[in-house]
Design a protein around this motif. Structure first.
Motif, PDB file in Angstrom:
ATOM      1  N   LYS A  84     -34.226  -7.568  11.790  1.00 36.67           N
ATOM      2  CA  LYS A  84     -35.394  -6.947  11.152  1.00 36.67           C
ATOM      3  C   LYS A  84     -35.108  -6.574   9.692  1.00 36.67           C
ATOM      4  CE  LYS A  84     -38.800  -6.483  14.175  1.00 36.67           C
ATOM      5  NZ  LYS A  84     -40.175  -6.932  13.844  1.00 36.67           N
ATOM      6  N   GLU A  85     -33.956  -7.021   9.183  1.00 39.45           N
ATOM      7  CA  GLU A  85     -33.546  -6.589   7.842  1.00 39.45           C
ATOM      8  C   GLU A  85     -34.562  -6.967   6.768  1.00 39.45           C
ATOM      9  OE1 GLU A  85     -31.622  -8.348   9.879  1.00 39.45           O
ATOM     10  OE2 GLU A  85     -29.723  -7.275  10.185  1.00 39.45           O
ATOM     11  N   LEU A  86     -34.984  -8.228   6.768  1.00 39.30           N
ATOM     12  CA  LEU A  86     -35.879  -8.686   5.720  1.00 39.30           C
ATOM     13  C   LEU A  86     -37.230  -7.978   5.809  1.00 39.30           C
ATOM     14  CD1 LEU A  86     -36.032 -10.560   3.322  1.00 39.30           C
ATOM     15  CD2 LEU A  86     -36.975 -12.320   4.806  1.00 39.30           C
ATOM     16  N   HIS A  87     -37.669  -7.802   7.030  1.00 34.36           N
ATOM     17  CA  HIS A  87     -38.892  -7.053   7.270  1.00 34.36           C
ATOM     18  C   HIS A  87     -38.813  -5.680   6.616  1.00 34.36           C
ATOM     19  CE1 HIS A  87     -41.932  -4.755   9.425  1.00 34.36           C
ATOM     20  NE2 HIS A  87     -42.464  -5.892   9.857  1.00 34.36           N
ATOM     21  N   GLY A  88     -37.694  -5.015   6.822  1.00 35.37           N
ATOM     22  CA  GLY A  88     -37.486  -3.682   6.246  1.00 35.37           C
ATOM     23  C   GLY A  88     -37.457  -3.706   4.724  1.00 35.37           C
ATOM     24  N   ILE A  89     -36.773  -4.702   4.170  1.00 34.46           N
ATOM     25  CA  ILE A  89     -36.678  -4.823   2.707  1.00 34.46           C
ATOM     26  C   ILE A  89     -38.073  -4.972   2.104  1.00 34.46           C
ATOM     27  CG2 ILE A  89     -35.954  -6.361   0.825  1.00 34.46           C
ATOM     28  CD1 ILE A  89     -33.438  -7.000   2.587  1.00 34.46           C
ATOM     29  N   ILE A  90     -38.850  -5.879   2.657  1.00 37.38           N
ATOM     30  CA  ILE A  90     -40.191  -6.130   2.109  1.00 37.38           C
ATOM     31  C   ILE A  90     -41.075  -4.893   2.240  1.00 37.38           C
ATOM     32  CG2 ILE A  90     -42.302  -7.497   2.376  1.00 37.38           C
ATOM     33  CD1 ILE A  90     -40.515  -9.853   3.248  1.00 37.38           C
ATOM     34  N   ALA A  91     -41.056  -4.289   3.440  1.00 43.82           N
ATOM     35  CA  ALA A  91     -41.908  -3.122   3.662  1.00 43.82           C
ATOM     36  C   ALA A  91     -41.538  -1.971   2.729  1.00 43.82           C
ATOM     37  CB  ALA A  91     -41.819  -2.678   5.121  1.00 43.82           C
ATOM     38  N   THR A  92     -40.252  -1.805   2.467  1.00 42.84           N
ATOM     39  CA  THR A  92     -39.822  -0.724   1.573  1.00 42.84           C
ATOM     40  C   THR A  92     -40.165  -1.033   0.130  1.00 42.84           C
ATOM     41  OG1 THR A  92     -37.966  -0.361   3.064  1.00 42.84           O
ATOM     42  CG2 THR A  92     -37.868   0.731   0.921  1.00 42.84           C
ATOM     43  N   TYR A  93     -39.856  -2.262  -0.270  1.00 36.70           N
ATOM     44  CA  TYR A  93     -40.105  -2.636  -1.672  1.00 36.70           C
ATOM     45  C   TYR A  93     -41.582  -2.534  -2.009  1.00 36.70           C
ATOM     46  CZ  TYR A  93     -39.090  -4.801  -6.168  1.00 36.70           C
ATOM     47  OH  TYR A  93     -38.941  -5.027  -7.510  1.00 36.70           O
ATOM     48  N   LEU A  94     -42.431  -2.972  -1.114  1.00 32.54           N
ATOM     49  CA  LEU A  94     -43.870  -2.976  -1.380  1.00 32.54           C
ATOM     50  C   LEU A  94     -44.570  -1.715  -0.873  1.00 32.54           C
ATOM     51  CD1 LEU A  94     -44.726  -6.734  -0.671  1.00 32.54           C
ATOM     52  CD2 LEU A  94     -44.373  -5.630  -2.886  1.00 32.54           C
ATOM     53  N   SER A  95     -43.812  -0.644  -0.668  1.00 30.78           N
ATOM     54  CA  SER A  95     -44.419   0.595  -0.163  1.00 30.78           C
ATOM     55  C   SER A  95     -45.119   1.365  -1.273  1.00 30.78           C
ATOM     56  CB  SER A  95     -43.335   1.479   0.454  1.00 30.78           C
ATOM     57  OG  SER A  95     -42.457   1.940  -0.555  1.00 30.78           O
ATOM     58  N   LYS A 152     -35.549 -19.259  -1.745  1.00 31.04           N
ATOM     59  CA  LYS A 152     -36.652 -18.472  -1.181  1.00 31.04           C
ATOM     60  C   LYS A 152     -36.539 -16.998  -1.559  1.00 31.04           C
ATOM     61  CE  LYS A 152     -38.070 -20.945   3.011  1.00 31.04           C
ATOM     62  NZ  LYS A 152     -38.099 -20.813   4.488  1.00 31.04           N
ATOM     63  N   ALA A 153     -35.306 -16.504  -1.570  1.00 28.86           N
ATOM     64  CA  ALA A 153     -35.099 -15.088  -1.926  1.00 28.86           C
ATOM     65  C   ALA A 153     -35.549 -14.824  -3.360  1.00 28.86           C
ATOM     66  CB  ALA A 153     -33.625 -14.705  -1.748  1.00 28.86           C
ATOM     67  N   ARG A 154     -35.292 -15.785  -4.235  1.00 33.50           N
ATOM     68  CA  ARG A 154     -35.702 -15.636  -5.636  1.00 33.50           C
ATOM     69  C   ARG A 154     -37.224 -15.578  -5.762  1.00 33.50           C
ATOM     70  NH1 ARG A 154     -30.814 -17.957  -7.648  1.00 33.50           N
ATOM     71  NH2 ARG A 154     -31.227 -19.827  -6.436  1.00 33.50           N
ATOM     72  N   ILE A 155     -37.871 -16.467  -5.010  1.00 35.64           N
ATOM     73  CA  ILE A 155     -39.335 -16.485  -5.062  1.00 35.64           C
ATOM     74  C   ILE A 155     -39.907 -15.191  -4.488  1.00 35.64           C
ATOM     75  CG2 ILE A 155     -41.401 -17.656  -4.202  1.00 35.64           C
ATOM     76  CD1 ILE A 155     -39.677 -20.247  -4.204  1.00 35.64           C
ATOM     77  N   LEU A 156     -39.308 -14.764  -3.393  1.00 34.67           N
ATOM     78  CA  LEU A 156     -39.742 -13.503  -2.788  1.00 34.67           C
ATOM     79  C   LEU A 156     -39.581 -12.340  -3.761  1.00 34.67           C
ATOM     80  CD1 LEU A 156     -40.407 -11.575  -0.395  1.00 34.67           C
ATOM     81  CD2 LEU A 156     -37.962 -11.635   0.178  1.00 34.67           C
ATOM     82  N   PHE A 157     -38.429 -12.255  -4.369  1.00 39.21           N
ATOM     83  CA  PHE A 157     -38.147 -11.146  -5.290  1.00 39.21           C
ATOM     84  C   PHE A 157     -39.118 -11.173  -6.473  1.00 39.21           C
ATOM     85  CE2 PHE A 157     -34.982  -9.225  -8.509  1.00 39.21           C
ATOM     86  CZ  PHE A 157     -35.408  -7.934  -8.229  1.00 39.21           C
ATOM     87  N   SER A 158     -39.248 -12.327  -7.106  1.00 39.61           N
ATOM     88  CA  SER A 158     -40.172 -12.428  -8.256  1.00 39.61           C
ATOM     89  C   SER A 158     -41.580 -12.027  -7.849  1.00 39.61           C
ATOM     90  CB  SER A 158     -40.225 -13.857  -8.783  1.00 39.61           C
ATOM     91  OG  SER A 158     -38.951 -14.374  -8.961  1.00 39.61           O
ATOM     92  N   GLY A 159     -41.989 -12.500  -6.698  1.00 42.22           N
ATOM     93  CA  GLY A 159     -43.340 -12.188  -6.229  1.00 42.22           C
ATOM     94  C   GLY A 159     -43.518 -10.694  -6.046  1.00 42.22           C
ATOM     95  N   MET A 160     -42.538 -10.064  -5.427  1.00 42.20           N
ATOM     96  CA  MET A 160     -42.647  -8.617  -5.169  1.00 42.20           C
ATOM     97  C   MET A 160     -42.610  -7.825  -6.476  1.00 42.20           C
ATOM     98  SD  MET A 160     -40.723  -7.863  -1.549  1.00 42.20           S
ATOM     99  CE  MET A 160     -39.064  -7.906  -2.207  1.00 42.20           C
ATOM    100  N   VAL A 161     -41.807  -8.302  -7.425  1.00 40.25           N
ATOM    101  CA  VAL A 161     -41.776  -7.659  -8.743  1.00 40.25           C
ATOM    102  C   VAL A 161     -43.177  -7.707  -9.364  1.00 40.25           C
ATOM    103  CG1 VAL A 161     -40.973  -7.954 -11.129  1.00 40.25           C
ATOM    104  CG2 VAL A 161     -39.337  -8.041  -9.237  1.00 40.25           C
ATOM    105  N   GLY A 162     -43.817  -8.863  -9.245  1.00 39.91           N
ATOM    106  CA  GLY A 162     -45.168  -9.009  -9.787  1.00 39.91           C
ATOM    107  C   GLY A 162     -46.151  -8.058  -9.126  1.00 39.91           C
ATOM    108  N   ILE A 163     -46.085  -7.992  -7.799  1.00 42.42           N
ATOM    109  CA  ILE A 163     -46.994  -7.109  -7.072  1.00 42.42           C
ATOM    110  C   ILE A 163     -46.832  -5.665  -7.537  1.00 42.42           C
ATOM    111  CG2 ILE A 163     -47.664  -6.216  -4.798  1.00 42.42           C
ATOM    112  CD1 ILE A 163     -48.041  -9.069  -4.566  1.00 42.42           C
TER     113      ILE A 163
END
Lengths: 194, 194
Positions: A84-95, A152-163
């Motif tokens: 569940k690590e990635l799930h947690g990272i995304i949920a925290t980053y985009l909180s 994929k991690a790079r795309i995810l990170f850039s996307g979340m930074v944008g959000i």
DNA sequence: TGTACATCAGTGAACGCGCGTTCACTGATGTAC
DNA sequence: TGTACATCAGTGAACGCGCGTTCACTGATGTAC
């Protein structure tokens, strides 16, 4: 010496911490050295006993913020249930919390557009921040090869930074929260399934 | 009057154009009024015949940049083959050309993290930019309802803004190009299939 | 048609402020003798 | 143990520069008569 041994280093650390939060909150041009020192109950003249100039402060403050981010990320994944690590990272980053707390949040999301205009020393530190994030996150991203996971991690990170940076720029609160919520759902769905 | 009728408006437009490019390239704090006017072969004093102050200039320049963006997007989709509009938007937005050409590119990608610290007038203009993009793009995003299309368009836009601003901040050229290419592929795949 | 005056986009000197940086100084403690 | 001197983190006045903003002025053209 007037002060106990180790005192200088403590002061330097206090300056760095205040700067790393100040720059994230107010931007690269938004922090005045005199204000920064005053915040720490010191006078501006003493600053130059610790740093060559403001640029050096910015670079080191950015590195400090990056280090904090790595540390946070590392402990967050270690405390997540397996799988569940990635799930947690995304949920925290985009909180909402991360979005509201610029000064303690991801320095990339706080400073991205400004860093592009900074001198080389700053941009190299930035490259490092990204590399660090990628290598910490990639292991939890689904993918056939390391290369694919990292990409994929790079795309995810850039996307979340944008959000996050967009959400902070938006002045309408409801729109901001909607963006965070819906993107969280979408990113989890897009990146957390094999 | 010393100048032909309409002259004043032409000068105003020239100032706005130079400002809208200057702000994107150098940031909200990076453009000095005297430099801006000199670029147009004018002196700084005359600036105040056209704008109340620098903040007003920033707001209007941002609006101008947004207007240009809408126009560009509109003509781009009109010239795309039917059913390929979104594909074209993503490929163009995430192109090397857009990444390299900050001053003529998307103002949101150029200024996102700085706008979050600007006064209300600026942030409202920003809200408009996003709304404009969303309503132009949403029709081409797959989805069951308008709401779903718009929500997806917002996530797509924020993500692309993040990619471009990160790509610009990265100092390593190969890494930058790799990020753009791989994200282009991924976004097209994620958003262009029903 | 000609003359006197008004207009106003643009000029460039000047003002004031913020801020990065420098520098002579302070004074408590460490060190040498 | 006591005295003289060195050290150096921190102080606060001062300097210089960039820059936003103001203002008296210019001078070509428009307008009133």
């Amino acid at each position: 010496m007037r002060y106990t041994s180790g005192h200088k280093e403590i002061t330097r650390e206090r300056i760095l911490r205040a700067a790393s939060e100040g720059f994230r909150k107010k931007g690269a041009d938004g922090v005045a050295i005199s204000d920064l020192m005053e915040e720490l109950q010191l006078t501006h003249g003493g600053f130059y006993r610790h740093f060559k100039n403001k640029e050096q402060l910015f670079v080191e403050a950015l590195k400090k913020a990056i280090g904090d981010g790595e540390h946070f990320l590392k402990s967050a994944t270690e405390n997540s249930p397996k799988g569940k690590e990635l799930h947690g990272i995304i949920a925290t980053y985009l909180s909402l919390e991360h979005c509201a707390d610029v000064q303690h949040g991801c320095p990339v999301a706080a400073l991205a557009t400004e860093v592009a205009r900074q001198p080389k020393a700053v941009r190299s530190a930035f490259d490092q921040a990204i590399a660090a994030f990628i290598s910490l996150v990639a292991p939890y991203v689904p993918g056939k090869s390391i290369k694919e996971r990292e990409s994929k991690a790079r795309i995810l990170f850039s996307g979340m930074v944008g959000i996050i940076s967009m959400a902070r720029a938006i002045s309408d609160v409801a729109a901001r929260e909607e963006l965070l919520k819906s993107s969280r759902d979408m990113y989890i769905q897009a990146f957390c399934s094999p």
